[in-house]
Design a protein around this motif. Structure first.
Motif, PDB file in Angstrom:
ATOM      1  N   UNK A  49       0.836  -1.196   0.000  1.00 21.68           N
ATOM      2  CA  UNK A  49       0.000   0.000   0.000  1.00 21.68           C
ATOM      3  C   UNK A  49       0.875   1.251   0.000  1.00 21.68           C
ATOM      4  N   UNK A  50       0.456   2.220  -0.804  1.00 20.90           N
ATOM      5  CA  UNK A  50       1.123   3.529  -0.956  1.00 20.90           C
ATOM      6  C   UNK A  50       2.403   3.461  -1.778  1.00 20.90           C
ATOM      7  N   UNK A  51       2.790   2.295  -2.264  1.00 26.33           N
ATOM      8  CA  UNK A  51       3.973   2.225  -3.120  1.00 26.33           C
ATOM      9  C   UNK A  51       3.580   2.505  -4.562  1.00 26.33           C
ATOM     10  N   UNK A  52       4.417   3.202  -5.338  1.00 28.88           N
ATOM     11  CA  UNK A  52       4.102   3.474  -6.740  1.00 28.88           C
ATOM     12  C   UNK A  52       3.992   2.164  -7.530  1.00 28.88           C
ATOM     13  N   UNK A  53       2.993   2.096  -8.396  1.00 28.37           N
ATOM     14  CA  UNK A  53       2.769   0.918  -9.221  1.00 28.37           C
ATOM     15  C   UNK A  53       2.788   1.298 -10.692  1.00 28.37           C
ATOM     16  N   UNK A  54       3.362   0.425 -11.512  1.00 28.98           N
ATOM     17  CA  UNK A  54       3.235   0.521 -12.960  1.00 28.98           C
ATOM     18  C   UNK A  54       2.150  -0.469 -13.372  1.00 28.98           C
ATOM     19  N   UNK A  55       1.065   0.033 -13.941  1.00 28.44           N
ATOM     20  CA  UNK A  55      -0.083  -0.795 -14.291  1.00 28.44           C
ATOM     21  C   UNK A  55      -0.198  -0.930 -15.802  1.00 28.44           C
ATOM     22  N   UNK A  56      -0.482  -2.142 -16.248  1.00 20.90           N
ATOM     23  CA  UNK A  56      -0.787  -2.401 -17.650  1.00 20.90           C
ATOM     24  C   UNK A  56      -2.174  -3.015 -17.714  1.00 20.90           C
TER      25      UNK A  56
ATOM     26  N   UNK B 137       3.121  -3.931 -11.217  1.00 24.01           N
ATOM     27  CA  UNK B 137       4.507  -4.106 -10.782  1.00 24.01           C
ATOM     28  C   UNK B 137       4.917  -2.859 -10.006  1.00 24.01           C
ATOM     29  N   UNK B 138       5.504  -3.046  -8.840  1.00 21.10           N
ATOM     30  CA  UNK B 138       5.971  -1.892  -8.074  1.00 21.10           C
ATOM     31  C   UNK B 138       7.144  -1.242  -8.790  1.00 21.10           C
ATOM     32  N   UNK B 139       7.200   0.071  -8.705  1.00 25.57           N
ATOM     33  CA  UNK B 139       8.291   0.806  -9.314  1.00 25.57           C
ATOM     34  C   UNK B 139       9.439   0.955  -8.312  1.00 25.57           C
ATOM     35  N   UNK B 140      10.623   1.153  -8.835  1.00 27.76           N
ATOM     36  CA  UNK B 140      11.792   1.313  -7.970  1.00 27.76           C
ATOM     37  C   UNK B 140      12.903   0.374  -8.367  1.00 27.76           C
TER      38      UNK B 140
ATOM     39  N   UNK C  53      13.888  -2.371  -6.898  1.00 26.06           N
ATOM     40  CA  UNK C  53      13.567  -3.783  -6.692  1.00 26.06           C
ATOM     41  C   UNK C  53      12.084  -4.007  -7.011  1.00 26.06           C
ATOM     42  N   UNK C  54      11.724  -4.038  -8.290  1.00 28.99           N
ATOM     43  CA  UNK C  54      10.306  -4.176  -8.659  1.00 28.99           C
ATOM     44  C   UNK C  54       9.749  -5.529  -8.244  1.00 28.99           C
ATOM     45  N   UNK C  55       8.502  -5.526  -7.810  1.00 34.14           N
ATOM     46  CA  UNK C  55       7.813  -6.758  -7.420  1.00 34.14           C
ATOM     47  C   UNK C  55       6.541  -6.896  -8.248  1.00 34.14           C
ATOM     48  N   UNK C  56       6.348  -8.048  -8.810  1.00 32.94           N
ATOM     49  CA  UNK C  56       5.165  -8.366  -9.606  1.00 32.94           C
ATOM     50  C   UNK C  56       4.086  -8.900  -8.654  1.00 32.94           C
ATOM     51  N   UNK C  57       2.968  -8.206  -8.501  1.00 32.17           N
ATOM     52  CA  UNK C  57       1.979  -8.584  -7.492  1.00 32.17           C
ATOM     53  C   UNK C  57       1.322  -9.931  -7.796  1.00 32.17           C
ATOM     54  N   UNK C  58       0.872 -10.143  -9.020  1.00 31.74           N
ATOM     55  CA  UNK C  58       0.238 -11.420  -9.348  1.00 31.74           C
ATOM     56  C   UNK C  58       1.236 -12.565  -9.243  1.00 31.74           C
ATOM     57  N   UNK C  59       2.419 -12.370  -9.786  1.00 30.28           N
ATOM     58  CA  UNK C  59       3.435 -13.413  -9.729  1.00 30.28           C
ATOM     59  C   UNK C  59       3.850 -13.736  -8.308  1.00 30.28           C
ATOM     60  N   UNK C  60       3.925 -12.721  -7.451  1.00 25.53           N
ATOM     61  CA  UNK C  60       4.301 -12.954  -6.069  1.00 25.53           C
ATOM     62  C   UNK C  60       3.269 -13.765  -5.311  1.00 25.53           C
ATOM     63  N   UNK C  61       1.993 -13.456  -5.520  1.00 22.85           N
ATOM     64  CA  UNK C  61       0.921 -14.211  -4.867  1.00 22.85           C
ATOM     65  C   UNK C  61       0.942 -15.675  -5.294  1.00 22.85           C
TER      66      UNK C  61
END
Length: 274
Positions: A93-100, A116-119, A121-129
């Protein structure tokens, strides 16, 4: 009727202790995402936003006021598993996201998105779950997975028995276990013993004639899509497969195959974990 087995969930490490998310992007095939040739998967313009909160069933409430759902996954039905998936997402929450965006809006005005979180160390939300075993890959109402690599991410948590994979896949020959999951999304594994092709649909039977077990129905359009990818009566009969979908009850447990990516041949895998 026996209740379904409890889902064993393990809360994965928080974002600060993952040692970075680049391993996850590598497991997904890296960015940009591979996209299946399907109109509903055509990516829209990328945009930036932030996660403001979570609605029901994993709905992303964005700082812009928009709402979205993560593409290519099935939010869990079980309360304990649902709580674990929410706990995994909330630290973002509150982290910048790149949305497609994928396809158009649904009936509730939401878009399917890759997030995907920006920065650094990007994290893929769907892939992480999915990699944490907290959700299953699922094309939903689409004809195919937009990111087929997400289904491959299930291999590690399945082998380790993490989260939703703690009890393994339900055996397609276990009519009682499948009946107990009526109305719920289920991943099941078994060997196809008989294929019955009809004009409107095809039937895949996982139990000997006269015995109770899973029947998978495949509508004509989906059967044609399977044939385009080398899956036919000749290539499926006798094969060990994994099927995902909602269990309904007819004369026995039934899953109507929603897309070609809802079935996969698993011959050679360590299947039907016990």
């Amino acid at each position: 009727m026996n209740p379904p087995p409890a889902i064993a969930t393990r809360r994965p490490p928080g974002p600060a202790r993952r040692g970075g998310a680049l391993w996850l992007l590598a497991a997904c095939g890296a960015l940009p995402f591979s996209v299946a040739a399907d109109e509903s998967c055509r990516p829209g313009a990328a945009r930036a936003d932030r996660l403001a909160g979570l609605g029901s069933r994993g709905e992303l409430i964005l700082a812009s006021g928009r709402r979205a759902v993560l593409s290519d996954l099935r939010w869990p039905d079980e309360p304990e598993a649902e709580a674990a998936a929410r706990a995994w997402l909330l630290p973002f929450r509150d982290r910048p996201l790149a949305l497609t965006e994928r396809g158009g809006e649904d009936r509730w005005g939401r878009r399917r998105v890759d997030a995907v979180t920006e920065g650094t160390e990007p994290a893929d939300l769907a892939g992480g779950l999915i990699a944490a075993g907290l959700v299953h890959a699922d094309p939903g109402e689409a004809d195919t997975l937009c990111r087929p690599s997400l289904r491959a991410l299930e291999a590690a948590p399945r082998a380790a028995g993490l989260g939703l994979w703690g009890a393994g896949a339900v055996e397609a020959s276990d009519a009682a276990a499948l009946t107990a999951r009526a109305g719920r999304f289920t991943v099941t594994e078994g060997r196809i013993l008989h294929v019955g092709e009809r004009s409107a649909r095809t039937y895949l039977d996982f139990a000997p004639r006269g015995a109770q077990g899973l029947t998978v129905t495949v509508q004509k359009r989906t059967w044609r899509r399977l044939a385009e990818h080398g899956l036919s009566a000749a290539t499926l009969k006798g094969r060990l497969v994994r099927v995902r979908g909602t269990v309904e009850i007819g004369r026995g447990p039934v899953i109507d195959l929603g897309s070609r990516d809802a079935i996969e041949v698993v011959e050679g895998e360590r299947a039907l974990r016990r």
